[in-house]
Design a protein around this motif. Structure first.
Motif, PDB file in Angstrom:
ATOM      1  N   UNK A  77       0.837  -1.213   0.000  1.00 10.77           N
ATOM      2  CA  UNK A  77       0.000   0.000   0.000  1.00 10.77           C
ATOM      3  C   UNK A  77       0.867   1.257   0.000  1.00 10.77           C
ATOM      4  N   UNK A 100       4.257   1.733  -0.262  1.00  8.15           N
ATOM      5  CA  UNK A 100       5.463   1.866  -1.089  1.00  8.15           C
ATOM      6  C   UNK A 100       5.259   1.563  -2.557  1.00  8.15           C
ATOM      7  N   UNK A 101       4.235   0.785  -2.888  1.00  9.12           N
ATOM      8  CA  UNK A 101       4.003   0.437  -4.297  1.00  9.12           C
ATOM      9  C   UNK A 101       2.670   0.975  -4.812  1.00  9.12           C
ATOM     10  N   UNK A 102       1.817   1.452  -3.888  1.00 11.73           N
ATOM     11  CA  UNK A 102       0.476   1.945  -4.259  1.00 11.73           C
ATOM     12  C   UNK A 102      -0.368   0.842  -4.884  1.00 11.73           C
ATOM     13  N   UNK A 103      -0.142  -0.379  -4.384  1.00  8.18           N
ATOM     14  CA  UNK A 103      -0.860  -1.547  -4.884  1.00  8.18           C
ATOM     15  C   UNK A 103      -1.715  -2.150  -3.788  1.00  8.18           C
ATOM     16  N   UNK A 104      -2.854  -2.713  -4.199  1.00  7.60           N
ATOM     17  CA  UNK A 104      -3.706  -3.458  -3.292  1.00  7.60           C
ATOM     18  C   UNK A 104      -3.385  -4.944  -3.468  1.00  7.60           C
ATOM     19  N   UNK A 149      -5.180  -9.337  -5.701  1.00  2.54           N
ATOM     20  CA  UNK A 149      -5.556  -8.181  -4.882  1.00  2.54           C
ATOM     21  C   UNK A 149      -7.017  -8.190  -4.458  1.00  2.54           C
TER      22      UNK A 149
END
Lengths: 320, 320
Positions: free
Chosen positions: A267, A269-273, A304
């Motif tokens: 969340x 550091x990568x802006x990923x779910x 995700x």
């Protein structure tokens, strides 16, 4: 078969990028390359295997329809693949599956058949549907065309790693039945022999790690009860285990807390779910570095599809 | 200048994908294409402009160092661009900026100089630093090389839209000072004249929309107090406004609730972490469809640097 699957997937599957973050590198003590299959259609790598299997079918057989058991990612992957081929699709799900997953599977175009986990025999239901309507069952991992489809992710990893100058590294793969790990391992054997798959599982559900250690297929004693539900299976597959045993390094095992911590870091550091099961490989890279070889490590985020409640727990406990 | 910036950025910037979701299409009533710059290095499109400006500097001047004012995305973008060029970098931030943002900017390699928002004059601090140490100020949007860098995102959109067969559509761009919107508009004018930029802002901070309507630069009465903090600026830029005025369609304005709802939908349907300000364009596509032209719409997600607390609020209120 993997290359043939890649040809069939071309233009339909997303080629996911290979991402990095200096913050993750610092935690891991090495360069961490992340392959985010959470960005794949339907939110997990399962769309690859679903598309591969559906697209490989005889058109007349496909037109009668396909069938899968799944309360989660495999069901959604097969559903979208089938509907985009214009094929009817039936997904058999336990009646106590989260309502959102049932709704999503229906919204993607599946007919959902619910069964009572305690009293019904899902195999009997499937056999009956299959006979009555001529549906073809697509198994979640122990199925050659499914393994070939998941392997297309490995072909992408081989090519992307090469273009980044990474030729020797462990490739950490979130592992349930082993479809993803075996497909990637076969692809890397051909295209990037210096890259080695390492299956990663959550504590208490480490059937693959124990099977690799003993050399024979071992089962989990528990069948449920993990936030990493997406990658919980009873035991390695009859097709997948020999492939992984021949090509992969030892299994890695992470705690549920480590998986949630990795969700929080994906969340921030990568802006990923990432779902918890989809974050176990990242967790291994970040928190089990001493069990990994090489100056670089490649990790898959396998999916995700996480409920907002679970995601909020990860943020509350581990986000700065 | 945009094409020259693209050459300088090649191999350093991420080429972000163009994503879709059938669930978002259904809400919007049209096909929605999402350009996720939250996946860019440092979590926002600002890295493009930062790299463009730093890489265009005379090497001797660059070696003395660069300077930026920013409590957020621009500071991080400039910092990473500068440190990767081996240049010293000073970021001037208000002392009441969130600790995490200060820590992250330092961790990326900046010297952070804090000032007291109430009592200090940040321009005087910057002038003093610049004179004493020969630092070059990189402005956040009203700077040609920064606009050129942001425009590289527009070149990618033009190419990706063409390859998807999308030749006529509105391109919704999250808008603060207008660097992103003006850069994309110039790129599309050259490479995809059927695509038209529409700046999108949050309610109460719609200086660009009002300026476009009146034809002269208008200011916001408030300067702070929005969860969309990343795209709050006092007024359009002297360089950016004429470009946007010439090339863009009318501005769109969304409520803070709509922005938070879009954050939750980016979570559940795209597996992306968007900050509220970065989600205003998606919110406009989903909830203001009657103000948009065309059968397809393209939206930028400009950044993903959101505090966990704010993200949890979005999930609590809007995630299924």
């Amino acid at each position: 078969m993997i290359r043939a699957a890649q040809d069939r997937l071309d233009g339909h599957v997303r080629r996911t990028p290979l991402l990095t973050s200096p913050f993750l590198d610092e935690i891991a003590g090495r360069r961490v390359w992340v392959k985010p299959e959470c960005l794949q259609h339907t939110g997990s790598f399962k769309f690859r295997g679903g598309w591969s299997a559906v697209s490989a079918m005889d058109p007349d057989v496909r037109a009668r329809g396909v069938l899968a058991f799944s309360s989660g990612n495999h069901g959604q992957g097969v559903t979208l693949a089938a509907t985009r081929h214009g094929a009817p699709v039936v997904i058999v799900m336990p009646s106590d599956a989260p309502k959102m997953k049932i709704d999503n599977t229906r919204a993607l175009g599946a007919e959902v058949v619910l069964y009572d986990r305690a009293n019904d025999d899902r195999n009997a239901i499937a056999a009956e549907l299959s006979t009555a309507r001529g549906l073809t069952l697509i198994k979640p991992f122990d199925e050659p065309q499914v393994i070939a489809g998941q392997g297309t992710c490995g072909l992408e990893i081989a090519e992307q790693a090469k273009s980044e100058g990474v030729t020797n590294a462990d490739v950490l793969v979130c592992c349930g039945g082993g479809g993803f790990a075996s497909g990637i391992a076969l692809a890397l054997e051909a295209d990037a022999p210096g890259l080695r798959v390492r299956p990663v599982e959550p504590e208490g559900f480490d059937d693959m790690a124990r099977s690799l250690a003993s050399g024979v297929i071992e089962s989990n004693s528990r069948r449920a009860g993990s936030l990493c539900d997406a990658i919980i299976t009873p035991q390695p597959g009859d097709l997948t285990f020999p492939i992984i045993s021949r090509l992969a390094g030892p299994g890695l095992v992470v705690s549920e807390d480590e998986a949630l911590h990795a969700v929080a870091l994906a969340f921030s550091r990568l802006k990923l779910v990432a779902e918890p099961g989809g974050a176990v490989a990242l967790a291994a890279a970040l928190f089990h570095g001493d069990e990994i070889e090489g100056g670089d490590v490649i990790v898959t985020i396998s999916g995700g599809n996480v409920d907002a409640d679970v995601f909020r727990i990860a943020l509350e406990r581990f986000a700065a």
